[in-house]
Design an enzyme around this catalytic site. Structure first.
Site, PDB file in Angstrom:
ATOM      1  CG  ASP A  85      63.226  -7.248  94.408  1.00 49.68           C
ATOM      2  OD1 ASP A  85      63.032  -8.121  95.265  1.00 49.68           O
ATOM      3  OD2 ASP A  85      62.404  -6.356  94.131  1.00 49.68           O
ATOM      4  CG  ASP A 129      61.942  -1.497  94.788  1.00 56.72           C
ATOM      5  OD1 ASP A 129      62.920  -1.532  95.553  1.00 56.72           O
ATOM      6  OD2 ASP A 129      60.781  -1.711  95.160  1.00 56.72           O
TER       7      ASP A 129
END
Length: 682
Positions: A361, A562
């Site tokens: 990400d 995350d």
């Protein structure tokens, strides 16, 4: 040898567990007092009864041999031999019968006891006793070796204080068990003490050693408003901390629980070995019978044939093979836990070793996750303050890094804004809210196309110029009109290019960046980081689709994110890795591997550890099988004596354990700088 020693803790007498928690970790008495002499004696027995069994077997064997040499009566000599057999074989017999009766499987312990009894049946009492002595000695050695690994985990419990100094409303302080603390209580943590429970500092400032949680070796400065974690050490100043979690919900409690669950989860290679072992054990018994019956049928000496068959049973038993996988897996999980890397099971440890592609990400993962507002461009006669205040109103309740950048800039400008109502976050697009009866929206091109009737050409030109600079641009609108845009920049984390270069040197074939940001920004970050491919303007579900495609076309794929909006991608990946997870519940629950800090160098350690574990597993398996083949061949062709067979067999098992314990060595701390994680849209 066997997994008997490996399971010894769980098989301890029930009385020795009176002050252990539900997962078997010893802890102080609830009343905080000293353990009674009986408790201390039982605890000593639990930790050393295998050694006591070896000692008893040794003493009675020597006594029997001496008694026979001195011409003592046969009943006395036999009684001493029986005592030696009981001392050396009782534990193994109980283990073997338990496995046979409850799990319907033939345990290696049972094979060893049968071999000893068979030796005694043909008059070889001393040989059978030596077998039980060496077998129990090997069990004890393995138990103590594995305890070294277990201590790396159970040491976490000693880092969690059992009492806290609570500050009452009248200002008085008193010591109370941490189980009595309630959320909102104020506790006092003095210099040099461990923080007893998770909380937030309400008064004071200090530096804290968080190495027990994050693997970070450098102290972290903290003051009012900062989070602190139970088990960390307050180095300098006195602190007043407001409790934010119950004792069982603290980060260190979750770490202990996760590591214990990881150790109990069987690795894929172990499952294969377990399936094969049952057929192999039955085959050993059949081969042992044939090794005795066939020579006897051909006219060979009965005692010699049975002796050879017994020796074959001993050397062919898969003791070392049984320990080839669980020992290195437990050692690797312990290494990772001490280094701030939590593997949530042996299966994930093995899977990470096979990964060929790693996807990242962007926001909060490859980048700092703390963007700064750089540009505010108003249109349609609006002012900078008007655009920024409306954007701040829409993002007022968001914890997203981009929202925080806007709010910080608005506060710095001294702006005031109306609280928004009906706020709706739209994953991969942006946010909408109702402000003074009008719909204010803020987001990317996807959201722009849904809300704006038209967009000025000069504004689009400015957007392209800002994106070429690597800035993330968000459009701000009211109802169906664009009133301006804001641009933020989120810098790359220090050391990311080096981390990615090391991943490629470790054998990762492809590194990919997945982001919901626009392509120009994504490609700019990708060039700086050194990734191989960039996929941009993605919704969460589209990230998962790309990972599924990479798994099919390239091979096993890991996703690093995350753990919040990346949940679909983490679930789709072969291995999901959440980073910066100290205190982040969602990240701990969704990922297969958890990096406890925001330093991606931990990923290099995790990959290296998984691949080293895989190598050691195969070293163990090949070595153990080779020893079985060599010893079995020597028994059948050269009549290897039982004592030498036992030494070779048990020695190979001990070497497998010691080889596995090498995984406890390696990097535990890398000088990290922990940061509070935040949800990412990236």
């Amino acid at each position: 040898m066997t997994d008997a020693a490996y399971r010894a803790d769980s098989d301890a007498p029930a009385a020795t567990k009176r002050h252990e928690d539900e997962r078997g970790f010893s802890r102080p008495r609830p009343d905080g007092g000293q353990a009674s002499p009986l408790d201390a004696l039982l605890d000593l027995w639990r930790r050393h009864y295998l050694a006591a069994a070896v000692a008893g077997c040794t003493v009675f064997l020597i006594a029997a041999r001496v008694a026979a040499a001195l011409g003592a009566g046969r009943p006395l000599v036999m009684a001493l031999y029986v005592l030696a057999y009981v001392s050396g074989g009782a534990f193994s017999l109980r283990q073997g019968l338990t496995a046979l009766l409850t799990e319907r499987r033939i345990d290696v312990d049972l094979l060893m006891v049968l071999a000893a009894v068979a030796a005694a049946s043909i008059g070889e009492w001393l040989e059978g006793g030596i077998l039980l002595f060496l077998f129990s000695l090997s069990n004890a050695m393995q138990f103590y070796a594995l305890q070294r690994t277990r201590r790396a985990i159970t040491a976490l419990m000693s880092m969690r204080p059992q009492a806290a100094l609570r500050k009452d409303p009248d200002g008085e302080t008193r010591l109370v068990p941490i189980d009595e603390l309630a959320i909102g209580d104020i506790i006092v943590v003095r210099p040099g003490e461990r923080v007893p429970i998770d909380g937030r500092i309400v008064a004071g400032a200090s530096s804290l050693d968080e190495s027990s949680i994050t693997g970070e070796s450098l102290p972290v400065d903290k003051g009012e408003g900062d989070e602190v974690f139970g088990g960390t050490v307050n180095l300098y100043g006195a602190l007043e901390v407001q409790v934010t979690k119950h004792a069982e919900e603290t980060v260190i409690a979750k770490i202990i629980r996760m590591v214990e669950e990881a150790q109990s989860e069987v690795a894929p290679t172990q499952r294969v070995i377990d399936r094969i072992e049952q057929y192999y054990a039955a085959g050993v018994i059949l081969a042992t019978v044939l090794a005795a019956v066939i020579p006897i049928a051909l006219g060979h000496d009965v005692a010699a044939s049975v002796y050879r068959a017994i020796t074959f049973m001993v050397v062919a038993s898969p003791c070392a093979v049984a320990m080839a996988v669980p020992a290195p897996v437990v050692a690797a999980i312990a290494n990772g836990a001490r280094s701030g890397v939590l593997f949530k099971g042996g299966i994930h440890l093995e899977n990470l070793a096979d990964v060929k592609v790693i996807c990242f990400d962007k926001t909060g993962t490859l980048t700092m996750g703390k963007p700064k507002l750089t540009d505010v461009v108003p249109v349609g006669g609006r002012t900078r303050h008007e655009v920024l205040s409306l954007a701040a109103a829409a993002e007022g309740r968001s914890e997203h890094p981009l929202a925080q950048a806007i709010l910080e800039a608005a506060r710095a400008d001294g702006l005031h804004w109306t609280a928004a109502a009906n706020t709706v976050a739209i994953p991969g697009k942006g946010i909408t809210a109702e402000v003074d009866g009008r719909i204010v929206w803020l987001g990317n091109r996807r959201l722009l196309r849904e809300h704006a009737a038209e967009v000025p050409e000069e504004l689009l030109a400015q957007v392209e110029e800002l994106e070429q600079q690597g800035k993330t641009v968000m459009f701000v609108g009211v109802d169906d009109a664009v009133i301006g845009l804001v641009a933020v920049v989120d810098g790359l984390r220090p050391g990311v290019p080096e981390m990615i270069a090391r991943l490629k040197a470790q054998g990762i074939q492809k590194v990919v960046l997945l982001t919901g940001d626009n392509r120009r920004v994504g490609e700019a970050i990708g060039r700086q980081a050194g990734v191989d491919e960039v996929f941009a303007e993605l919704l969460p579900g589209e990230k998962a689709d790309i990972i599924a495609r990479l798994r099919q076309t390239v091979g096993p794929t890991a996703m690093v994110g995350d753990g919040v909006n990346d949940a679909p991608a983490l679930a789709t990946a072969t291995v999901g890795v959440a980073m910066g997870a100290a205190g982040t519940d969602v990240a701990m629950e969704t990922a297969d591997v958890v990096l406890m800090t925001n330093d991606l160098a931990k990923l290099n350690h995790a990959v290296a550890l998984s691949r080293r574990t895989q190598r050691i597993i195969w070293q163990n398996i090949v070595f153990a099988l080779s020893v079985i083949v060599v010893l079995s061949t020597l028994v059948l062709t050269h009549g290897l004596v039982l004592a030498l067979g036992v030494i070779g067999h048990e020695g190979s098992t001990v070497l497998v354990i010691l080889n596995s314990l090498r995984l406890l060595l390696g990097q535990h701390r890398a000088g990290l700088t922990p940061a509070s994680p935040a949800p990412a849209r990236g």
